[in-house]
Design a protein around this motif. Structure first.
Motif, PDB file in Angstrom:
ATOM      1  N   TYR A  13       0.841  -1.197   0.000  1.00  0.00           N
ATOM      2  CA  TYR A  13       0.000   0.000   0.000  1.00  0.00           C
ATOM      3  C   TYR A  13       0.876   1.248   0.000  1.00  0.00           C
ATOM      4  O   TYR A  13       2.058   1.190   0.313  1.00  0.00           O
ATOM      5  CB  TYR A  13      -0.967   0.004   1.182  1.00  0.00           C
ATOM      6  N   LYS A  17      -0.652   7.787   1.425  1.00  0.00           N
ATOM      7  CA  LYS A  17      -2.108   7.905   1.407  1.00  0.00           C
ATOM      8  C   LYS A  17      -2.757   7.260   2.625  1.00  0.00           C
ATOM      9  O   LYS A  17      -3.848   7.626   3.021  1.00  0.00           O
ATOM     10  CB  LYS A  17      -2.692   7.243   0.155  1.00  0.00           C
ATOM     11  N   HIS A  18      -2.108   6.235   3.190  1.00  0.00           N
ATOM     12  CA  HIS A  18      -2.714   5.451   4.273  1.00  0.00           C
ATOM     13  C   HIS A  18      -1.734   5.334   5.440  1.00  0.00           C
ATOM     14  O   HIS A  18      -0.551   5.090   5.230  1.00  0.00           O
ATOM     15  CB  HIS A  18      -3.075   4.042   3.784  1.00  0.00           C
ATOM     16  N   PRO A  41     -15.525   6.006  -2.453  1.00  0.00           N
ATOM     17  CA  PRO A  41     -14.407   6.697  -3.079  1.00  0.00           C
ATOM     18  C   PRO A  41     -14.903   7.784  -4.025  1.00  0.00           C
ATOM     19  O   PRO A  41     -15.894   7.607  -4.714  1.00  0.00           O
ATOM     20  CB  PRO A  41     -13.696   5.588  -3.849  1.00  0.00           C
ATOM     21  N   ASN A  47     -11.903   8.524   1.546  1.00  0.00           N
ATOM     22  CA  ASN A  47     -12.357   7.141   1.670  1.00  0.00           C
ATOM     23  C   ASN A  47     -12.547   6.713   3.121  1.00  0.00           C
ATOM     24  O   ASN A  47     -12.838   5.569   3.379  1.00  0.00           O
ATOM     25  CB  ASN A  47     -11.336   6.204   1.015  1.00  0.00           C
ATOM     26  N   TYR A  94     -16.006  -5.556  -2.586  1.00  0.00           N
ATOM     27  CA  TYR A  94     -16.366  -4.196  -2.972  1.00  0.00           C
ATOM     28  C   TYR A  94     -17.877  -4.052  -2.820  1.00  0.00           C
ATOM     29  O   TYR A  94     -18.632  -4.871  -3.337  1.00  0.00           O
ATOM     30  CB  TYR A  94     -15.976  -3.922  -4.435  1.00  0.00           C
ATOM     31  N   ARG A 105      -9.650   1.734 -11.993  1.00  0.00           N
ATOM     32  CA  ARG A 105      -8.498   1.803 -11.089  1.00  0.00           C
ATOM     33  C   ARG A 105      -8.447   3.097 -10.288  1.00  0.00           C
ATOM     34  O   ARG A 105      -7.818   3.154  -9.246  1.00  0.00           O
ATOM     35  CB  ARG A 105      -7.186   1.705 -11.893  1.00  0.00           C
ATOM     36  N   SER A 106      -9.073   4.146 -10.774  1.00  0.00           N
ATOM     37  CA  SER A 106      -9.000   5.457 -10.134  1.00  0.00           C
ATOM     38  C   SER A 106      -9.758   5.475  -8.813  1.00  0.00           C
ATOM     39  O   SER A 106     -10.807   4.836  -8.679  1.00  0.00           O
ATOM     40  CB  SER A 106      -9.583   6.518 -11.065  1.00  0.00           C
ATOM     41  N   GLU A 107      -9.248   6.254  -7.853  1.00  0.00           N
ATOM     42  CA  GLU A 107      -9.943   6.426  -6.574  1.00  0.00           C
ATOM     43  C   GLU A 107     -11.269   7.152  -6.749  1.00  0.00           C
ATOM     44  O   GLU A 107     -12.101   7.147  -5.852  1.00  0.00           O
ATOM     45  CB  GLU A 107      -9.059   7.189  -5.587  1.00  0.00           C
ATOM     46  N   LYS A 108     -11.481   7.774  -7.901  1.00  0.00           N
ATOM     47  CA  LYS A 108     -12.745   8.458  -8.190  1.00  0.00           C
ATOM     48  C   LYS A 108     -13.877   7.460  -8.431  1.00  0.00           C
ATOM     49  O   LYS A 108     -15.040   7.816  -8.379  1.00  0.00           O
ATOM     50  CB  LYS A 108     -12.624   9.330  -9.440  1.00  0.00           C
ATOM     51  N   CYS A 112     -13.118   0.738  -6.816  1.00  0.00           N
ATOM     52  CA  CYS A 112     -11.731   1.007  -7.215  1.00  0.00           C
ATOM     53  C   CYS A 112     -10.899  -0.263  -7.070  1.00  0.00           C
ATOM     54  O   CYS A 112     -10.703  -0.767  -5.968  1.00  0.00           O
ATOM     55  CB  CYS A 112     -11.156   2.120  -6.349  1.00  0.00           C
ATOM     56  N   ALA A 114      -7.477  -0.818  -7.685  1.00  0.00           N
ATOM     57  CA  ALA A 114      -6.251  -0.068  -7.946  1.00  0.00           C
ATOM     58  C   ALA A 114      -5.058  -0.930  -8.332  1.00  0.00           C
ATOM     59  O   ALA A 114      -4.176  -0.474  -9.059  1.00  0.00           O
ATOM     60  CB  ALA A 114      -5.898   0.777  -6.723  1.00  0.00           C
TER      61      ALA A 114
END
Length: 191
Positions: A13, A17-18, A41, A47, A94, A105-108, A112, A114
């Motif tokens: 990861y 971001k995390h 997301p 998130n 999910y 793949r996008s966090e949008k 997602c 990824a």
């Protein structure tokens, strides 16, 4: 590109971001699940789960479109899941919520994935839930990548049934409905 961090369970990861592995979750938290609802997301606030007051506003932003199911119920509940049975995120699930769920793949994206670089960033596929007739459908996206349902190419919207397998990129996702002939979300006063 910065190297990824590996957790004790072997997941990779982005530590920028995390603060901990997003696949493992935070084991030591004591959360009242009835008061906490995970943010999707791409929505305001990232998130991270957000606690909402009981019976309070859902925090709709002025001018922002709100799904009809969410508007009617006051929540945007889970209606099913996709579970990765093959690919880089094997074993991960999910959430599917009402109306259209965009996959990429996008966090949008609503869903997602990824870690699979063979999936388009945006709109590789769409899974929808129609609360009026309690049905699920799989749509091809508007990206270059193909989508398969039970080994057949999806070129038009296809109905989804329990345990159907969706393939995109190197990932296979099994569909598990929550809403069905046995259960459907209703307003609390209707129950």
């Amino acid at each position: 590109m910065e190297p990824l961090t590996r957790c004790a369970n072997g997941h990779y990861y982005d530590s920028k971001k995390h603060t901990s592995c997003p696949f493992c979750g935070v084991q030591s938290l004591d959360i009242d699940i009835q008061k906490t609802m995970a943010k999707r997301p791409g929505t305001t606030g990232g998130n991270i789960g957000v606690t909402r007051p009981k019976g309070g506003s859902q925090g709709a932003e002025e001018g922002k479109t709100v799904g009809i199911f969410r508007k009617k119920l006051g929540i945007d509940p889970v209606v099913g899941w996709l579970v990765s049975v093959k690919g880089p995120e094997r074993g991960r699930d999910y959430r599917i919520t009402s109306e259209r769920n965009f996959i990429g793949r996008s966090e949008k994206m609503d869903i997602c994935i990824a870690e699979d670089e063979t999936i388009s960033r945006e709109n590789h596929a769409v899974v929808s839930y129609n609360p009026k007739n309690n049905s699920f459908r799989l749509f091809p996206g508007d990206s270059k990548g193909l989508v398969y349902l039970n080994d057949e190419e999806v070129i038009t919207p296809e109905p989804l049934k329990s345990f159907d397998v969706i393939e995109l990129g190197q990932t296979s996702l099994m569909f598990v409905p929550f809403c069905s002939e046995n259960f459907q979300w209703k307003k609390e006063e209707e129950e």
